[in-house]
Design a protein around this motif. Structure first.
Motif, PDB file in Angstrom:
ATOM      1  N   TYR A  61       0.829  -1.219   0.000  1.00  0.00           N
ATOM      2  CA  TYR A  61       0.000   0.000   0.000  1.00  0.00           C
ATOM      3  C   TYR A  61       0.860   1.265   0.000  1.00  0.00           C
ATOM      4  CZ  TYR A  61      -4.224  -2.652   1.295  1.00  0.00           C
ATOM      5  OH  TYR A  61      -5.296  -3.494   1.318  1.00  0.00           O
ATOM      6  N   GLY A  62       2.179   1.081   0.077  1.00  0.00           N
ATOM      7  CA  GLY A  62       3.062   2.245   0.108  1.00  0.00           C
ATOM      8  C   GLY A  62       3.437   2.690   1.509  1.00  0.00           C
ATOM      9  N   VAL A  63       3.225   1.810   2.475  1.00  0.00           N
ATOM     10  CA  VAL A  63       3.587   2.133   3.859  1.00  0.00           C
ATOM     11  C   VAL A  63       5.108   2.005   4.007  1.00  0.00           C
ATOM     12  CG1 VAL A  63       3.448   1.237   6.218  1.00  0.00           C
ATOM     13  CG2 VAL A  63       1.395   1.356   4.797  1.00  0.00           C
ATOM     14  N   PRO A  64       5.774   3.001   4.613  1.00  0.00           N
ATOM     15  CA  PRO A  64       7.220   2.842   4.816  1.00  0.00           C
ATOM     16  C   PRO A  64       7.516   1.770   5.867  1.00  0.00           C
ATOM     17  CG  PRO A  64       6.468   5.008   5.563  1.00  0.00           C
ATOM     18  CD  PRO A  64       5.264   4.271   5.080  1.00  0.00           C
ATOM     19  N   ALA A  65       8.641   1.098   5.682  1.00  0.00           N
ATOM     20  CA  ALA A  65       8.963  -0.043   6.545  1.00  0.00           C
ATOM     21  C   ALA A  65       8.941   0.331   8.031  1.00  0.00           C
ATOM     22  CB  ALA A  65      10.322  -0.610   6.156  1.00  0.00           C
ATOM     23  N   GLU A  66       9.357   1.579   8.352  1.00  0.00           N
ATOM     24  CA  GLU A  66       9.446   1.928   9.778  1.00  0.00           C
ATOM     25  C   GLU A  66       8.081   2.000  10.467  1.00  0.00           C
ATOM     26  OE1 GLU A  66      10.801   4.363   7.502  1.00  0.00           O
ATOM     27  OE2 GLU A  66       9.989   6.333   8.062  1.00  0.00           O
ATOM     28  N   ASP A  67       7.021   2.199   9.689  1.00  0.00           N
ATOM     29  CA  ASP A  67       5.680   2.284  10.304  1.00  0.00           C
ATOM     30  C   ASP A  67       4.941   0.947  10.279  1.00  0.00           C
ATOM     31  OD1 ASP A  67       6.093   4.907  10.678  1.00  0.00           O
ATOM     32  OD2 ASP A  67       4.767   5.626   9.096  1.00  0.00           O
ATOM     33  N   TYR A 110       5.032  -2.186  11.644  1.00  0.00           N
ATOM     34  CA  TYR A 110       4.491  -2.962  12.762  1.00  0.00           C
ATOM     35  C   TYR A 110       3.507  -2.163  13.601  1.00  0.00           C
ATOM     36  CZ  TYR A 110       7.531  -6.702  11.361  1.00  0.00           C
ATOM     37  OH  TYR A 110       8.110  -7.692  10.634  1.00  0.00           O
ATOM     38  N   SER A 111       3.669  -0.821  13.633  1.00  0.00           N
ATOM     39  CA  SER A 111       2.671  -0.079  14.401  1.00  0.00           C
ATOM     40  C   SER A 111       1.340  -0.073  13.648  1.00  0.00           C
ATOM     41  CB  SER A 111       3.152   1.337  14.721  1.00  0.00           C
ATOM     42  OG  SER A 111       3.309   2.072  13.555  1.00  0.00           O
ATOM     43  N   LEU A 112       1.384  -0.111  12.329  1.00  0.00           N
ATOM     44  CA  LEU A 112       0.124  -0.184  11.581  1.00  0.00           C
ATOM     45  C   LEU A 112      -0.468  -1.590  11.659  1.00  0.00           C
ATOM     46  CD1 LEU A 112       0.515   1.958   8.348  1.00  0.00           C
ATOM     47  CD2 LEU A 112      -0.023   2.626  10.655  1.00  0.00           C
ATOM     48  N   LEU A 113       0.386  -2.607  11.591  1.00  0.00           N
ATOM     49  CA  LEU A 113      -0.116  -3.982  11.706  1.00  0.00           C
ATOM     50  C   LEU A 113      -0.688  -4.234  13.097  1.00  0.00           C
ATOM     51  CD1 LEU A 113       2.401  -6.344   9.885  1.00  0.00           C
ATOM     52  CD2 LEU A 113      -0.002  -5.983   9.360  1.00  0.00           C
ATOM     53  N   SER A 114      -0.338  -3.375  14.048  1.00  0.00           N
ATOM     54  CA  SER A 114      -0.843  -3.531  15.411  1.00  0.00           C
ATOM     55  C   SER A 114      -2.282  -3.045  15.538  1.00  0.00           C
ATOM     56  CB  SER A 114       0.028  -2.750  16.394  1.00  0.00           C
ATOM     57  OG  SER A 114       1.305  -3.318  16.445  1.00  0.00           O
ATOM     58  N   GLY A 171      -5.079  -1.992  10.123  1.00  0.00           N
ATOM     59  CA  GLY A 171      -3.896  -2.425   9.387  1.00  0.00           C
ATOM     60  C   GLY A 171      -3.970  -3.900   9.047  1.00  0.00           C
ATOM     61  N   ASP A 186      10.192  -7.668  13.273  1.00  0.00           N
ATOM     62  CA  ASP A 186      10.026  -7.257  14.666  1.00  0.00           C
ATOM     63  C   ASP A 186       9.777  -8.512  15.489  1.00  0.00           C
ATOM     64  OD1 ASP A 186       9.308  -6.193  17.097  1.00  0.00           O
ATOM     65  OD2 ASP A 186       8.122  -4.567  16.229  1.00  0.00           O
ATOM     66  N   TRP A 192       7.674  -8.363  18.683  1.00  0.00           N
ATOM     67  CA  TRP A 192       6.241  -8.277  18.354  1.00  0.00           C
ATOM     68  C   TRP A 192       5.682  -9.668  18.071  1.00  0.00           C
ATOM     69  CZ3 TRP A 192       3.176  -8.856  13.817  1.00  0.00           C
ATOM     70  CH2 TRP A 192       1.958  -8.172  13.822  1.00  0.00           C
ATOM     71  N   ALA A 199       0.289   1.919  19.411  1.00  0.00           N
ATOM     72  CA  ALA A 199      -0.438   0.819  18.774  1.00  0.00           C
ATOM     73  C   ALA A 199       0.305  -0.501  18.989  1.00  0.00           C
ATOM     74  CB  ALA A 199      -0.610   1.102  17.284  1.00  0.00           C
ATOM     75  N   ARG A 200       1.623  -0.439  18.843  1.00  0.00           N
ATOM     76  CA  ARG A 200       2.411  -1.667  18.946  1.00  0.00           C
ATOM     77  C   ARG A 200       2.291  -2.277  20.352  1.00  0.00           C
ATOM     78  NH1 ARG A 200       7.367  -3.125  20.431  1.00  0.00           N
ATOM     79  NH2 ARG A 200       8.451  -4.753  19.266  1.00  0.00           N
ATOM     80  N   MET A 231      -1.074  -3.806  20.883  1.00  0.00           N
ATOM     81  CA  MET A 231      -1.206  -5.110  20.226  1.00  0.00           C
ATOM     82  C   MET A 231      -0.537  -6.178  21.079  1.00  0.00           C
ATOM     83  SD  MET A 231      -2.022  -6.928  17.518  1.00  0.00           S
ATOM     84  CE  MET A 231      -1.531  -8.415  16.639  1.00  0.00           C
ATOM     85  N   ILE A 232       0.662  -5.861  21.591  1.00  0.00           N
ATOM     86  CA  ILE A 232       1.397  -6.843  22.376  1.00  0.00           C
ATOM     87  C   ILE A 232       0.626  -7.233  23.637  1.00  0.00           C
ATOM     88  CG2 ILE A 232       3.443  -7.021  23.877  1.00  0.00           C
ATOM     89  CD1 ILE A 232       5.066  -5.835  21.589  1.00  0.00           C
ATOM     90  N   ARG A 271      14.197   9.096  12.490  1.00  0.00           N
ATOM     91  CA  ARG A 271      13.368   9.273  11.294  1.00  0.00           C
ATOM     92  C   ARG A 271      12.479  10.487  11.486  1.00  0.00           C
ATOM     93  NH1 ARG A 271      11.970   4.007  12.955  1.00  0.00           N
ATOM     94  NH2 ARG A 271      13.442   2.490  12.156  1.00  0.00           N
ATOM     95  N   ARG A 331       6.654  10.537   7.232  1.00  0.00           N
ATOM     96  CA  ARG A 331       7.312  10.509   5.941  1.00  0.00           C
ATOM     97  C   ARG A 331       6.295  10.065   4.887  1.00  0.00           C
ATOM     98  NH1 ARG A 331      11.453   7.047   3.415  1.00  0.00           N
ATOM     99  NH2 ARG A 331      10.987   5.414   4.882  1.00  0.00           N
ATOM    100  N   ASN A 379       6.066   8.640   1.123  1.00  0.00           N
ATOM    101  CA  ASN A 379       6.970   8.160   0.073  1.00  0.00           C
ATOM    102  C   ASN A 379       6.290   7.746  -1.227  1.00  0.00           C
ATOM    103  OD1 ASN A 379       5.841   5.950   1.173  1.00  0.00           O
ATOM    104  ND2 ASN A 379       7.729   4.845   1.577  1.00  0.00           N
ATOM    105  N   VAL A 380       4.972   7.633  -1.229  1.00  0.00           N
ATOM    106  CA  VAL A 380       4.324   7.276  -2.485  1.00  0.00           C
ATOM    107  C   VAL A 380       3.371   8.394  -2.888  1.00  0.00           C
ATOM    108  CG1 VAL A 380       2.788   5.659  -3.622  1.00  0.00           C
ATOM    109  CG2 VAL A 380       4.476   4.834  -1.997  1.00  0.00           C
ATOM    110  N   GLU A 386      -0.715   6.679  13.233  1.00  0.00           N
ATOM    111  CA  GLU A 386      -1.261   5.592  12.415  1.00  0.00           C
ATOM    112  C   GLU A 386      -2.425   6.110  11.577  1.00  0.00           C
ATOM    113  OE1 GLU A 386      -0.757   5.017  15.837  1.00  0.00           O
ATOM    114  OE2 GLU A 386       1.166   4.022  15.473  1.00  0.00           O
ATOM    115  N   PHE A 433      -2.933   5.948   7.618  1.00  0.00           N
ATOM    116  CA  PHE A 433      -4.076   5.286   6.978  1.00  0.00           C
ATOM    117  C   PHE A 433      -4.847   6.255   6.088  1.00  0.00           C
ATOM    118  CE2 PHE A 433      -4.011   2.040  10.565  1.00  0.00           C
ATOM    119  CZ  PHE A 433      -3.538   1.040   9.750  1.00  0.00           C
TER     120      PHE A 433
END
Lengths: 361, 589
Positions: free
Chosen positions: A180-186, A188-192, A196, A337, A340, B57-58, B61-62, B225, B229, B231-232, B303, B307
């Motif tokens: 979807y164009g999500v940067p790698a650094e975000d 796991y917080s989005l998958l949480s 996501g 992660d 996680w 969020a992380r 989830m944990i 960071r 950011r 990027n697309v 987040e 989104f």
């Protein structure tokens, strides 16, 4: 005097072999990976100690270890697990505590503490290589435009064909969201978040009909080589072996590679902890790790070993460009992660199974 | 010989220039470095708290399999609120959190002095607020912290003064923004456009150095960071630029609704009669309960921001609902005294609004369906820029985060129209509105503020013609004529002011009753100036007063006279001050 000592040593070695003919049971992943381990340190270890190595098939997860520990005496003496599974097993108390002082120093005397890359040590073990999950495609299936990004994996109109995936949520969820164009650094917080996760599964829905599941990593390569599938998710070292060493028509896509560490650990209550520790010390020596890079494209976790990476043993190609840690492959690379995963495994699997079940209806 | 002398002079001149350049770079270097360190530490502390307190969020989830998680959130927010409330009540000067409006006021009034105590306590309160997950922003506190450090150190430096203090503020602000957004050019512009509001070369150079240091530290030393950011970026169709104008105009309305909601919540908080320490706790508990249904309202909303630029992530209904929920949540938190900014919430609100607008535009505008993420980003900028009053800054932040011309051009269109509308209907920014509520109006620039902050003390004359009770009219007349004065001040033995006697009045009185005493004709000036009266007040006073000399009394309630000030001198004070402002604004190094 010297010959006497040598004689004693040989005798001692032979005596050890006689007293202890029982092989050391090491759980590992089979295929070319296991072969590289055999050449790099299984056989040399046996030659030095007289204790042969017998491998047990292992294809990831904590379940097999859990069963063995629950049954009392584990069959495995040493387990070669991914960091995520290793950490989970460690937290569940399925592994013995590990003493990092039992490791060998680098050839120049650098202590292991400083020689191993950051994050190599856990309470229960030590990481020995960096591997990565990538996808590879069958070059014959795409004579025209070729897929080169993760997005293409989820685009069955442009790039039709079957996709072979490991039957686990790992790396699949990451790739789905990255598309979807999500940067790698975000990631796991989005998958949480619920949203996501939903987005990730929606991406997988698109290709649900095209998925072939594998459980043995060797199968991933075979499916691709037999042209049963057009894409396969798998470990970079095995794809390297097929593409470069065996010169097969497949291409590795490094975009959004998910890299992780591979870790040695000793199952709780295993019979011969002393010998297991001796094996781990032997297998993580700088020389052992360097020798392994001559057979497979996984990056060693020791700085001293990384400096010595050279050519492949038989193919004669330089190994550096094929390592996951090569800067060329790090652009959108995802560091798995593992904390996680270690804490959310059950819920992830539940959700993944529910998604699988929804497709079966 | 003369050639040698000339050469020596030139060399000396060059050395002087070099010394100045070095001093300027050093100032920027030290202030920028410190502000950047502080900003990095601030962000790190907030992230750490978010992980430990199960706000991120992380971490949610944990620990998500724990059924008490939602109640932990409520408890954490209420406790964090209580802590902030206590800080507000017992530590913070003025009983309130300080922020960008205070920075603007100090920079505009020209004295360059920000309270270190207020700055550190506000930063602490903001860390507690953001750490506990309140729906507030972190850029405001970062700006205030950077400005406080800049001001404190610049004033402490040798040759430090009001001007250097103001430059220090600019340096701290620029470095904080540059660090937080990884956007050095936006940092420089933010300091000038929003805080200083003028461009002088003298300030420009150190601010640029400070902003660059912030960028260098985050990129090469800490390797942190940027907070957001992008990027697309999909392509923009030509017809869509019309849509971006409409998007900007409507975005201004969303921004105004947001700002009005914050003001309204503040009134509500005061009307509630809840003691100050408990206000944020109440808002925190309410927010926690809200989060049971919409966890998106918690915290900075990173987040949600992400989104919003993914077209498939929300349905139009969800976007509308979240938009309203986030406005209410933020208004509640800010109005009830949580410490934090309005910038990050404005980003989230704007992105949600933009994505919603994209959905609406999709069937109407050709090409819109493919560029919902562009609408989200334009909406984000259109709502944010009126809130902070920084159109150029907003445009540059987007440019530096995306490095994409098409997108920045689209954003530019939305932003200027949003600012145009918002300026007409609301005012320059949320900051200026907060200042106006405190009686500091910056609509016409800073002149009035500076005049308001400068006193007449330096312009007072201690010599004047004194008259004493019981004195005869004739004697006073002779004294006035001898002194070539037209006015005398009537004072008693304790030097208390009793009134003013003008020559014309004196002459008229003499003609009527030559033997009378001066007491009967003194004219009491009941709004007498005092030593600490501002030039602005003195000016207003002079307008309504016909006399030439105005008496000036001691500070406070005393009636003792200190001296007089001539109307012409007040005008000179005004001219001097204005000249000072212009000199600061146009000064070269």
């Amino acid at each position: 005097m010297r010959s006497v000592a040598l004689c004693c040593l040989l005798f001692w070695g032979a005596a050890l072999a006689q007293d202890d003919p029982e092989p050391l049971h090491v759980a590992t992943w089979g295929g070319v990976y296991e072969e590289s381990q055999r050449k790099a340190y299984f056989d040399p270890f046996a030659a030095e100690t007289g204790v042969p190595i017998e491998t047990a098939d292992y294809a990831g997860g904590v379940e097999p270890l859990r069963e063995q520990v629950a049954n009392g005496r584990p069959e495995w003496d040493v387990a070669d697990m991914t960091m995520a599974d290793h950490r989970q097993a460690c937290e569940e108390g399925l592994l013995e505590p590990f003493d990092r002082n039992s490791l060998a120093a680098a050839p120049d005397g650098t202590q292991p503490e400083r020689d191993f890359i950051e994050g190599s040590f856990t309470r229960c073990g030590v990481a020995h290589n960096v591997f990565s999950v990538v996808y590879a495609f069958d070059k014959r299936a795409f004579p025209g435009a070729q897929p080169y990004r993760i997005e293409h994996l989820f685009d069955p109109e442009r790039f039709p064909g079957q996709r072979a995936f490991h039957r686990r949520p790992d790396a699949l969820l990451e790739w789905a969201l990255i598309s979807y164009g999500v940067p790698a650094e975000d990631l796991y917080s989005l998958l949480s978040t619920d949203r996501g996760m939903r987005l990730a599964f929606e991406r997988l829905d698109r290709i649900r009909e095209d998925i072939v599941w594998w459980s043995d990593p060797a199968e991933a390569v075979e499916l691709l080589l037999r042209s049963d599938v057009s894409f396969a998710m798998g470990y970079n070292g095995r794809f390297f072996d097929a593409a470069v060493v065996r010169d097969q028509p497949i291409e590795i896509v490094w975009d959004a590679q998910v890299y992780e560490l591979e870790v040695w650990g000793v199952p709780r209550g295993a019979g011969r902890p002393e010998l297991s520790r001796r094996f781990i010390r032997f297998a993580t020596r700088t020389e052992s790790l360097v020798e392994q890079t001559r057979h497979i494209a996984y990056g060693p976790t020791r700085v001293s070993a990384n400096r010595r990476v050279g050519e492949h043993a038989t193919a004669g190609v330089l190994m550096r460009p094929h390592m996951p840690t090569n800067p060329l492959h790090m652009d959108r690379a995802i560091e798995k992660d593992v904390a996680w995963y270690a804490r959310t495994r059950e819920r992830l699997d539940e959700r993944f199974d529910a998604w699988l079940a929804a497709g079966a209806e | 010989m003369s050639a040698l002398v000339r050469l020596r002079d030139q060399a000396a001149g060059l050395a002087n220039v070099a010394r100045r350049a070095l001093a300027v770079s050093l100032l920027g270097l030290v202030l920028g470095g410190l502000a950047s360190l502080a900003a990095t530490g601030f962000v790190f502390a907030v992230e750490w708290l978010n992980d430990v307190l199960w706000v991120s969020a992380r971490s949610r989830m944990i620990h998500g399999d724990w059924r008490w998680l939602p109640w932990v959130t409520v408890a954490v927010l209420a406790t964090g609120g209580l802590l902030v409330g206590l800080l507000n009540r017992y530590v913070l000067p003025g009983g309130r959190v300080h922020g960008p409006p205070d920075v603007i006021e100090v920079a505009q009034s020209g004295h360059g002095r920000l309270s270190l105590r207020a700055g550190l306590a506000s930063a602490g309160a903001a860390i507690a607020s953001l750490g506990a997950g309140a729906s507030v922003g972190q850029y405001g506190p970062l700006v205030h912290l950077g400005a406080t450090l800049g001001s404190a150190i610049a004033r402490w430096m040798p040759a430090g003064g009001a001007t250097l203090g103001t430059i220090g503020i600019g340096c701290g602000v620029a470095s904080a923004i540059s660090t937080a957004f990884n956007a050095p050019i936006a940092g420089i512009l933010f300091a000038h456009e929003v805080i200083l509001r003028h461009y002088s070369l003298k300030a420009f150079a150190p601010i640029t150095v400070a902003s660059t240091i912030g960028f260098v530290l985050t990129n090469f030393v800490f390797e942190t960071r940027p907070l957001f950011r992008v990027n697309v970026v999909p392509e923009v169709a030509p017809a869509e630029f019309g849509a971006f104008i409409v998007l900007g105009i409507l975005g201004a309305l969303v921004a105004i609704a947001f700002m009005r909601a914050v003001i309204l919540a503040g009134r509500l908080a005061r009307a509630s009669r809840l003691p100050v320490p408990f206000r944020p706790a109440a808002a925190g508990a309410a927010l926690g309960i809200m989060a049971l249904w919409t966890p998106e309202v918690l915290g900075i909303g990173k987040e949600t921001l992400r989104f919003a630029i993914i077209p498939e992530a929300f349905s139009a209904g969800e976007l509308g609902l979240l938009l309203v929920a986030k406005i209410i949540a933020t208004a509640l938190c800010l109005g009830f005294g949580f410490a934090g900014g309005s910038f990050s919430p404005a980003l989230v609100i704007g992105a949600l609004y933009g994505a919603l607008a994209g959905y609406v535009a999709a069937p109407l505008v050709p090409g819109a369906a493919d560029s919902i993420s562009v609408y989200a980003i334009c909406g984000m900028a259109a709502v944010t820029s009126p809130v902070i009053g920084g159109p150029i800054t907003t445009i540059l932040i987007v440019f530096e985060l995306t490095r994409n011309y098409e997108l920045t051009t689209a954003v530019m269109v939305s932003v200027v129209f949003a600012n145009l509308v918002s300026y007409r209907l609301f005012g320059r920014s949320m900051f200026d509105e907060a200042l106006r509520a405190r009686g500091c109006d910056l609509t016409m620039g800073r002149d009035q503020l500076v005049l308001d902050h400068s006193t007449i003390e330096a312009y007072i004359t201690r010599h004047f013609v004194e008259a004493h009770p019981g004195e005869s009219l004739g004697v006073l007349r002779d004294r006035l004529i001898a002194a070539e004065a037209t006015e005398a001040q009537l004072i008693d033995r304790e030097r208390n002011y009793l009134g003013t006697i003008t020559l014309s009045r004196l002459l008229v009185a003499i003609a009527r009753a030559p033997n009378a005493t001066v007491d009967s004709i003194a004219d009491w000036d009941d709004e007498a100036l005092r030593v600490d009266t501002s030039i602005w007040e003195a000016l207003k006073h002079a307008e309504s007063n016909i006399g030439e000399m105005l008496p000036v009394l001691e500070k406070g309630d005393s009636n003792r006279i200190v001296g007089v000030i001539a109307q012409s001198v007040i005008v000179r004070a005004y001219r001097d001050t204005m000249y000072g402002i212009r000199r600061e604004e146009h000064a070269a190094p």
